[in-house]
Scaffold this motif. Structure first.
Motif, PDB file in Angstrom:
ATOM      1  N   GLY A  18      34.364  44.787  47.524  1.00  0.00           N
ATOM      2  CA  GLY A  18      34.394  45.352  48.866  1.00  0.00           C
ATOM      3  C   GLY A  18      34.606  46.846  48.891  1.00  0.00           C
ATOM      4  O   GLY A  18      35.732  47.339  49.025  1.00  0.00           O
ATOM      5  N   ALA A  36      39.833  45.100  50.868  1.00  0.00           N
ATOM      6  CA  ALA A  36      40.584  43.849  50.912  1.00  0.00           C
ATOM      7  C   ALA A  36      42.029  44.105  51.339  1.00  0.00           C
ATOM      8  O   ALA A  36      42.480  45.261  51.391  1.00  0.00           O
ATOM      9  CB  ALA A  36      40.549  43.193  49.530  1.00  0.00           C
ATOM     10  N   VAL A  67      37.081  39.228  54.663  1.00  0.00           N
ATOM     11  CA  VAL A  67      38.366  39.750  54.249  1.00  0.00           C
ATOM     12  C   VAL A  67      38.243  40.952  53.318  1.00  0.00           C
ATOM     13  O   VAL A  67      39.100  41.852  53.342  1.00  0.00           O
ATOM     14  CB  VAL A  67      39.204  38.625  53.595  1.00  0.00           C
ATOM     15  CG1 VAL A  67      38.566  38.146  52.286  1.00  0.00           C
ATOM     16  CG2 VAL A  67      40.639  39.071  53.356  1.00  0.00           C
ATOM     17  N   ASP A  68      37.187  41.021  52.513  1.00  0.00           N
ATOM     18  CA  ASP A  68      37.047  42.148  51.582  1.00  0.00           C
ATOM     19  C   ASP A  68      36.520  43.403  52.262  1.00  0.00           C
ATOM     20  O   ASP A  68      36.422  44.462  51.629  1.00  0.00           O
ATOM     21  CB  ASP A  68      36.157  41.777  50.392  1.00  0.00           C
ATOM     22  CG  ASP A  68      34.808  41.220  50.792  1.00  0.00           C
ATOM     23  OD1 ASP A  68      34.694  40.628  51.892  1.00  0.00           O
ATOM     24  OD2 ASP A  68      33.847  41.349  50.003  1.00  0.00           O
ATOM     25  N   GLY A  71      40.132  43.696  55.363  1.00  0.00           N
ATOM     26  CA  GLY A  71      41.494  43.379  54.959  1.00  0.00           C
ATOM     27  C   GLY A  71      42.490  44.497  55.167  1.00  0.00           C
ATOM     28  O   GLY A  71      43.678  44.246  55.397  1.00  0.00           O
ATOM     29  N   ASN A 117      35.928  35.245  44.980  1.00  0.00           N
ATOM     30  CA  ASN A 117      37.164  34.945  45.698  1.00  0.00           C
ATOM     31  C   ASN A 117      38.379  35.071  44.786  1.00  0.00           C
ATOM     32  O   ASN A 117      39.473  35.446  45.233  1.00  0.00           O
ATOM     33  CB  ASN A 117      37.104  33.546  46.302  1.00  0.00           C
ATOM     34  CG  ASN A 117      36.326  33.519  47.602  1.00  0.00           C
ATOM     35  OD1 ASN A 117      36.096  34.559  48.218  1.00  0.00           O
ATOM     36  ND2 ASN A 117      35.906  32.345  48.030  1.00  0.00           N
ATOM     37  N   LEU A 120      40.038  38.450  44.812  1.00  0.00           N
ATOM     38  CA  LEU A 120      40.655  38.935  46.041  1.00  0.00           C
ATOM     39  C   LEU A 120      42.131  38.565  46.085  1.00  0.00           C
ATOM     40  O   LEU A 120      42.539  37.538  45.539  1.00  0.00           O
ATOM     41  CB  LEU A 120      39.942  38.324  47.260  1.00  0.00           C
ATOM     42  CG  LEU A 120      38.528  38.801  47.519  1.00  0.00           C
ATOM     43  CD1 LEU A 120      37.878  37.950  48.603  1.00  0.00           C
ATOM     44  CD2 LEU A 120      38.517  40.266  47.930  1.00  0.00           C
ATOM     45  N   THR A 124      45.476  36.922  53.572  1.00  0.00           N
ATOM     46  CA  THR A 124      44.351  36.966  54.499  1.00  0.00           C
ATOM     47  C   THR A 124      44.416  38.273  55.285  1.00  0.00           C
ATOM     48  O   THR A 124      45.446  38.950  55.333  1.00  0.00           O
ATOM     49  CB  THR A 124      44.397  35.774  55.474  1.00  0.00           C
ATOM     50  OG1 THR A 124      45.653  35.800  56.174  1.00  0.00           O
ATOM     51  CG2 THR A 124      44.277  34.455  54.715  1.00  0.00           C
ATOM     52  N   ALA A 125      43.288  38.621  55.905  1.00  0.00           N
ATOM     53  CA  ALA A 125      43.242  39.843  56.701  1.00  0.00           C
ATOM     54  C   ALA A 125      44.048  39.661  57.980  1.00  0.00           C
ATOM     55  O   ALA A 125      43.881  38.671  58.695  1.00  0.00           O
ATOM     56  CB  ALA A 125      41.801  40.197  57.032  1.00  0.00           C
TER      57      ALA A 125
END
Length: 243
Positions: A18, A36, A67-68, A71, A117, A120, A124-125
């Motif tokens: 990201g 993220a 999310v990336d 975030g 995933n 990461l 969570t965001a």
């Protein structure tokens, strides 16, 4: 995270997953995506290394709500007079009002998705406000006027940004290059993990009509010269939409 100066105004913040881009205008800074969870402090440090302050950020444009890419958004939104912008179809996801639909993965994408995933953070965001909801064709006041290009397919509310003056294109996750291949000739490809791959392909063909010299992706190295031709070559290999 690495800093790569692409033009005097444009800095590439390279993350493992990201990427983030920083555009500098005389009246302040614009961030495209926020990385993220946990990325905001690294972005702040990058801004300081470039001789600015986090409070100099005037706007944060989110290409989509994964999310990336979103975030770090909630923390960045608290830095000062930051306007957060995203497509109106993505705004409810970013605000935490609804969940992002999962991608429709092809069999070959599943192991790649699992590996991505795993890179990461577990967090969570956090929900983030959206101050301005965008539509296709809107113009954002940075880089001489950045045009919003709606590119649904990766998510419903994915956007790209096109700066006609400097001919810079930010594609979000609609287009990408293999992050594991640093070769400058690595082909541009349609992004993976799409909600609707056929719709994403149609959106990619639209991006390929823009006269971009530089193309900046959410994943993979930017194309720093002749981006339009690279995008067009890929678009020609994508299937046409079903009648």
């Amino acid at each position: 995270m690495d800093l790569v100066q692409l033009t005097p105004e444009l800095t590439f913040l390279r993350f493992p997953v990201g990427h983030v881009y920083l555009w500098r205008d005389p009246d302040g800074l614009t961030l495209i995506d926020s990385g993220a969870p946990g990325a905001a402090e690294m972005i702040a440090e990058a801004i300081r290394r470039l001789g600015h302050r986090p409070a100099d950020v005037r706007r944060l444009v989110l290409t989509h709500g994964h999310v990336d890419h979103a975030g770090g958004a909630a923390e960045i939104a608290s830095w000062g007079e930051v306007t957060v912008l995203a497509h109106r179809a993505e705004a409810p996801v970013l605000r935490g009002e609804r969940l992002q639909p999962p991608p429709n993965l092809a069999d070959w994408e599943r192991p790649i998705f699992e590996r991505a995933n795993a890179q990461l953070p577990a967090a969570t965001a956090a929900p983030v406000r959206v101050d301005r909801e965008l539509d296709d064709g809107d113009v954002i006041d940075f880089g001489g006027g950045a045009r919003v290009v709606a590119v649904p397919g990766h998510t419903d509310g994915s956007i790209a940004l096109y700066l006609p003056g400097p001919r810079v294109l930010f594609t979000g996750d609609l287009a990408a290059r293999d992050p594991a291949d640093p070769d400058p000739d690595t082909p541009v490809m349609l992004g993976v993990f799409n909600l609707d791959t056929a719709q994403a392909a149609a959106s990619f063909k639209r991006l390929a009509t823009l006269e971009a010299e530089i193309a900046c992706f959410g994943h993979g190295e930017p194309v720093t010269a002749g981006a339009a031709a690279r995008l067009q070559a890929t678009a020609e290999r994508l299937p046409d939409p079903a009648p």
